[in-house]
Design an enzyme around this catalytic site. Structure first.
Site, short mmCIF file in Angstrom:
data_model
loop_
_atom_site.label_atom_id
_atom_site.label_comp_id
_atom_site.label_asym_id
_atom_site.label_seq_id
_atom_site.Cartn_x
_atom_site.Cartn_y
_atom_site.Cartn_z
N ILE A 83 41.38 19.52 58.96
CA ILE A 83 42.54 20.22 59.49
C ILE A 83 42.50 20.25 61.02
CG2 ILE A 83 41.40 22.48 59.35
CD1 ILE A 83 44.15 23.66 58.52
N CYS A 84 43.67 20.38 61.63
CA CYS A 84 43.81 20.56 63.07
C CYS A 84 43.40 19.28 63.82
CB CYS A 84 43.02 21.79 63.51
SG CYS A 84 43.39 22.37 65.18
N CYS A 85 42.39 19.36 64.67
CA CYS A 85 41.96 18.18 65.42
C CYS A 85 41.02 17.29 64.61
CB CYS A 85 41.28 18.59 66.72
SG CYS A 85 39.76 19.55 66.48
#
Length: 369
Positions: A83-85
């Site tokens: 998730i995210c970066c």
């Protein structure tokens, strides 16, 4: 992710890629992992999940042991998620997204595409045995998707109903407000977030994360004799002070996470109840989410003449049930909310009360609520 997966029945191991189990997460949140990654590199997991955040995402990317585990997971046909970066920095860099549809935090979408992935703007994306998601505000949806992958839709729906996910994710958050008053502060809002054994971890972390992003001064205080607190789903958080150390201090807001047993521990803490009573007598803001309005505020007269909400399981304990279906309720100097799935909206409503709607919406957009 940890607590949602555990609610679904998964046996979750939290592993530190550092040389110690203590981990400094984003925005000054401290956690304690269950083990070191170096001690479990030969273990087999049904799912490996990579969280986001910087510089944590870079640290994960540069961990060769983790890279080897994730690549073996992929070659063995087992689930990987990020998730995210982390989709771009870790999975993409390691070559696992080539030809796959994947998503991630908006500023990493170009980097994601550069890894030969097809970058899509879905809040959660499944492609084969890889699941990716966008950021803080999509974390619960991401986790519910992982439960569905592991246990099926029925279990995912069951957990989702307990958490009270947003019915309209991605739209502007709203809350119910009555008897509007100005929440004032000097220079920077001084906010106390108590935590106790079996406090709800999602709610505690969301409050601290969002309020610190808004640049409020947030103090995490442990109710009890130890700074290390084990939450309702066994995630280990580390407070900055004991409540005893700040019992005589003044705060612009005291706000309680929930958790059934955690709320009951708050209610049995005389010092905390006295602090809340003084807050109310001074007409200063205080708030609670999940079981805390029912177990802490109601029996101590802190909801007298106020509209409030709480978790559906304990809503029968409120004497005034007129607003129990509302996700976030502000009545003058009191703010209440319902469950882990409303924690981001709850936190953003606090930001709005202190800083205004524009800043709250900016934060909501940045965190993908």
């Amino acid at each position: 992710m940890i607590t949602v997966l555990r609610r679904g029945g998964a046996d979750v191991t939290v592993a530190s890629v550092e040389t110690q189990v203590g981990v400094d997460a984003c925005h000054g949140i401290k956690m304690v992992a269950d083990t070191l990654l170096s001690d479990i590199t030969d273990s087999v997991f049904d799912l490996i999940v990579l969280p986001g955040g910087l510089p944590g995402g870079e640290t994960l990317k540069n961990c060769k042991s983790l890279e080897n585990m994730v690549k073996k997971q992929d070659s063995d046909g087992r689930l990987n998620a990020a998730i995210c970066c982390a989709p771009a920095l870790a999975l993409g860099t390691w070559g696992l997204l080539e030809g796959k549809k994947a998503t991630g935090y908006p500023v990493f979408m170009e980097k994601l595409a550069a890894t030969c992935a097809t970058a899509v703007e879905s809040r959660v994306q499944i492609d084969g045995r890889i699941v990716t998601s966008r950021g803080p505000g999509t974390t619960i949806e991401f986790s519910i998707t992982l439960i569905e992958q592991l246990f099926g839709k029925e279990k995912a729906d069951e957990v989702s109903s307990i958490l009270l996910l947003r019915p309209n994710p991605g739209e502007e958050f709203t809350f119910t407000e009555l008897n509007q008053t100005n929440w004032s502060f000097e220079d920077t809002p001084q906010i106390l977030v108590p935590i106790a054994e079996e406090s709800e971890e999602i709610e505690a972390i969301a409050l601290v994360d969002i309020l610190r992003r808004a640049k409020a001064n947030v103090v995490i205080a442990a109710v009890g004799n130890s700074l290390e607190v084990e939450g309702s789903r066994k995630a280990k958080l580390v407070a900055e002070v004991l409540l005893d150390e700040v019992a005589e201090k003044s705060f612009d807001l005291i706000v309680l996470p929930g958790g059934l047993n955690g709320a009951q521990r708050f209610a049995s803490c005389e010092k905390l109840v006295n602090m809340l009573r003084k807050q109310a007598e001074a007409n200063k803001p205080y708030g609670g989410i999940c079981a805390s309005p029912a177990y802490v505020f109601e029996p101590n007269g802190l909801l007298k003449g106020k509209k409030a909400t709480t978790h559906p399981v304990v809503s029968d304990k409120l004497s005034d049930k007129s607003h129990i279906e509302h996700r976030v309720v502000v009545d003058g100097n009191v703010i209440t909310s319902r469950a882990p799935g409303t924690a981001m909206e709850f936190s953003l409503a606090i930001v709005e009360k202190f800083y205004g709607r524009e800043k709250a919406l900016q934060l909501g957009k940045a965190t993908l609520v």
